[in-house]
Write a protein that holds these residues in place. Structure first.
Motif, PDB file in Angstrom:
ATOM      1  N   ALA A 152      -3.295   4.940   0.110  1.00 45.69           N
ATOM      2  CA  ALA A 152      -4.105   4.214   1.096  1.00 45.69           C
ATOM      3  C   ALA A 152      -4.297   5.070   2.345  1.00 45.69           C
ATOM      4  CB  ALA A 152      -3.425   2.908   1.460  1.00 45.69           C
ATOM      5  N   LYS A 179      -8.852   9.306  -7.229  1.00 48.40           N
ATOM      6  CA  LYS A 179      -9.653   8.080  -7.404  1.00 48.40           C
ATOM      7  C   LYS A 179      -9.664   7.217  -6.148  1.00 48.40           C
ATOM      8  CE  LYS A 179      -9.181   7.466 -12.403  1.00 48.40           C
ATOM      9  NZ  LYS A 179      -7.831   7.837 -12.855  1.00 48.40           N
ATOM     10  N   ALA A 180      -8.566   7.216  -5.409  1.00 47.09           N
ATOM     11  CA  ALA A 180      -8.469   6.330  -4.251  1.00 47.09           C
ATOM     12  C   ALA A 180      -9.408   6.787  -3.132  1.00 47.09           C
ATOM     13  CB  ALA A 180      -7.032   6.320  -3.742  1.00 47.09           C
ATOM     14  N   ASP A 181      -9.778   5.845  -2.265  1.00 48.63           N
ATOM     15  CA  ASP A 181     -10.607   6.131  -1.107  1.00 48.63           C
ATOM     16  C   ASP A 181      -9.706   6.010   0.116  1.00 48.63           C
ATOM     17  OD1 ASP A 181     -12.650   6.445   0.677  1.00 48.63           O
ATOM     18  OD2 ASP A 181     -13.391   4.384   0.481  1.00 48.63           O
ATOM     19  N   PHE A 182      -9.362   7.124   0.715  1.00 50.51           N
ATOM     20  CA  PHE A 182      -8.400   7.062   1.823  1.00 50.51           C
ATOM     21  C   PHE A 182      -8.725   8.138   2.854  1.00 50.51           C
ATOM     22  CE2 PHE A 182      -6.690   9.814  -1.490  1.00 50.51           C
ATOM     23  CZ  PHE A 182      -6.281  10.931  -0.790  1.00 50.51           C
ATOM     24  N   ASP A 238      -3.789   8.905  -6.786  1.00 48.76           N
ATOM     25  CA  ASP A 238      -4.780   7.873  -7.145  1.00 48.76           C
ATOM     26  C   ASP A 238      -4.558   6.519  -6.481  1.00 48.76           C
ATOM     27  OD1 ASP A 238      -6.299   9.546  -8.625  1.00 48.76           O
ATOM     28  OD2 ASP A 238      -5.610   8.859 -10.589  1.00 48.76           O
ATOM     29  N   HIS A 239      -3.375   6.300  -5.905  1.00 48.03           N
ATOM     30  CA  HIS A 239      -3.125   4.994  -5.291  1.00 48.03           C
ATOM     31  C   HIS A 239      -2.838   5.103  -3.805  1.00 48.03           C
ATOM     32  CE1 HIS A 239      -3.285   3.308  -9.262  1.00 48.03           C
ATOM     33  NE2 HIS A 239      -2.440   4.250  -9.668  1.00 48.03           N
ATOM     34  N   PRO A 257       0.829  -1.213   0.000  1.00 47.96           N
ATOM     35  CA  PRO A 257       0.000   0.000   0.000  1.00 47.96           C
ATOM     36  C   PRO A 257       0.861   1.260   0.000  1.00 47.96           C
ATOM     37  CG  PRO A 257      -0.041  -1.066   2.152  1.00 47.96           C
ATOM     38  CD  PRO A 257       0.708  -1.986   1.238  1.00 47.96           C
TER      39      PRO A 257
END
Ligand SMILES: [Zn+2]
Length: 367
Positions: free
Chosen positions: A158, A315-318, A155-156, A64
């Protein structure tokens, strides 16, 4: 790295006058610190000439990704003669390092950079990757964070830790208050425009109407963003520039108040930061700050917008949190940071990073 070397890095950052511009000088200096480590992936992401964001990624790309973010710009020093210690001198007196940005937020920026450098220096194995997101233009509208988010750099993620000067005894889980801050502007702008009483024989007087106010999503969620739109028609007696200057001066004045961040003609669709005080990253940061610093860390909401509002569009959900070394002198004359707080912040981040990867690993195993 010795404490002295860590302090010298902060002093070098203070010497760079990145006042609402020239962030590239900061980015180049930070990039030079990572240059000896070929495993560090270093990218400069331009926003404007002389204004580059810096992204540095280290660690295990298969795991992650945790973002560490800080802005490289500082607010103006104002009347430099009012400072007891020169604003770009980085002087140390009685354990305090003075200078513009000492609190907001070159100490936090240095602390997250040094955290990464020490992992590289010591060859610490990381279960995931760490990404430095060093931004431009935070103080004037989160332009750098917007640029990086649009380009996909978040976008990536965590998780995201923003090293803003909360003080290590506070972890901030949300931004709020955008409507309250906007109303301060609303209440001030009417009387301001009413001063312009001249009339034009053909066009009449200066027209100023607030036509649209919007913000918020639901009644129990604190809005991070609000907008006010006004229709203005000037007359030859008052050229547009006079009105622009007047409005900008008003915005600047209101933005001096803690937690207020108003912008003119900036209507980027910022998301409200969801803000869950129970989020695992919030709880973890509190627990580690309690342990490392031997104090009781408060979980609080913040009064203003920050880069997190932009990064959360990715885009990521964090979860995004703010926690970093600071004093209550941000944006003021004789801004300083206690060197003990600065060095403690580095120890805090160095403990939080592996704990975050362990926490993420456990939660993915449970699923
Ligand atoms: Zn800041």
């Amino acid at each position: 790295m010795t404490p002295q070397q860590k302090i010298e890095i902060l002093q070098t950052l203070i010497h760079i006058k990145s006042v609402n511009a020239h962030e590239t000088d900061v980015a180049d200096y930070l990039a030079s610190l990572f240059a000896p480590y070929p495993q560090a992936q270093i990218e400069k992401v331009p926003f404007a000439p002389g204004r580059d964001n810096l992204v540095v990624t280290i660690g295990n790309p298969a795991g992650p990704q945790l973002g560490l973010s800080g802005h490289m710009d500082v607010v103006a020093a104002g009347d430099e003669t009012a400072w007891t210690h020169p604003p770009f001198g980085g002087e140390i007196v009685d354990g305090r390092l003075f200078g513009r940005g000492a609190s907001d937020m070159k100490s936090g920026l240095a602390a997250i950079v040094i955290t990464m450098l020490e992992f590289l220096e010591q060859g610490t194995p990381l279960a995931g990757s760490l990404r430095l997101l060093a931004t431009v233009g935070e103080e004037t509208g989160e332009y750098g964070a917007a640029t990086l988010t649009d380009a996909g750099y978040a976008d990536h993620l965590a998780g995201l830790i923003i090293a803003e000067p909360s003080g290590l005894d506070q972890v901030v889980y949300t931004a709020r208050g955008a409507i309250d801050n906007l109303m301060e502007f609303y209440n001030a702008v009417g009387p301001l425009m009413a001063k312009y009483t001249k009339t034009d024989p053909v066009l009449g007087g200066l027209l100023h109407n607030v036509d649209l106010i919007s913000g918020g999503e639901q009644v129990n969620s604190i809005p991070a963003h609000a907008e006010l739109m006004a229709n203005m028609r000037t007359i030859p007696a008052y050229p547009n520039q006079i009105i622009y200057d007047e409005l900008e001066a008003l915005i600047d004045r209101l933005n001096q108040e803690p937690g207020v961040q108003l912008e003119l003609s900036y209507s980027y669709p910022e998301e409200a930061i969801p803000g869950d005080p129970q989020a695992p990253l919030v709880q973890l940061a509190k627990q580690i700050s309690d342990d490392v610093c031997q104090h009781e860390t408060q979980i609080v909401g913040s009064g203003g917008a920050n880069d997190g509002a932009e990064f959360l569009r990715a885009k990521a959900d964090f979860t995004s949190i703010e926690i970093g070394p600071g004093s209550d002198t941000s944006h003021q004359v004789d801004e300083y940071i206690e060197l003990d707080d600065y060095l403690q912040a580095i120890a805090f981040y160095e403990t939080l990073v592996p704990a975050f990867f362990a926490q993420i690993g456990q939660s993915s195993k449970r699923q």
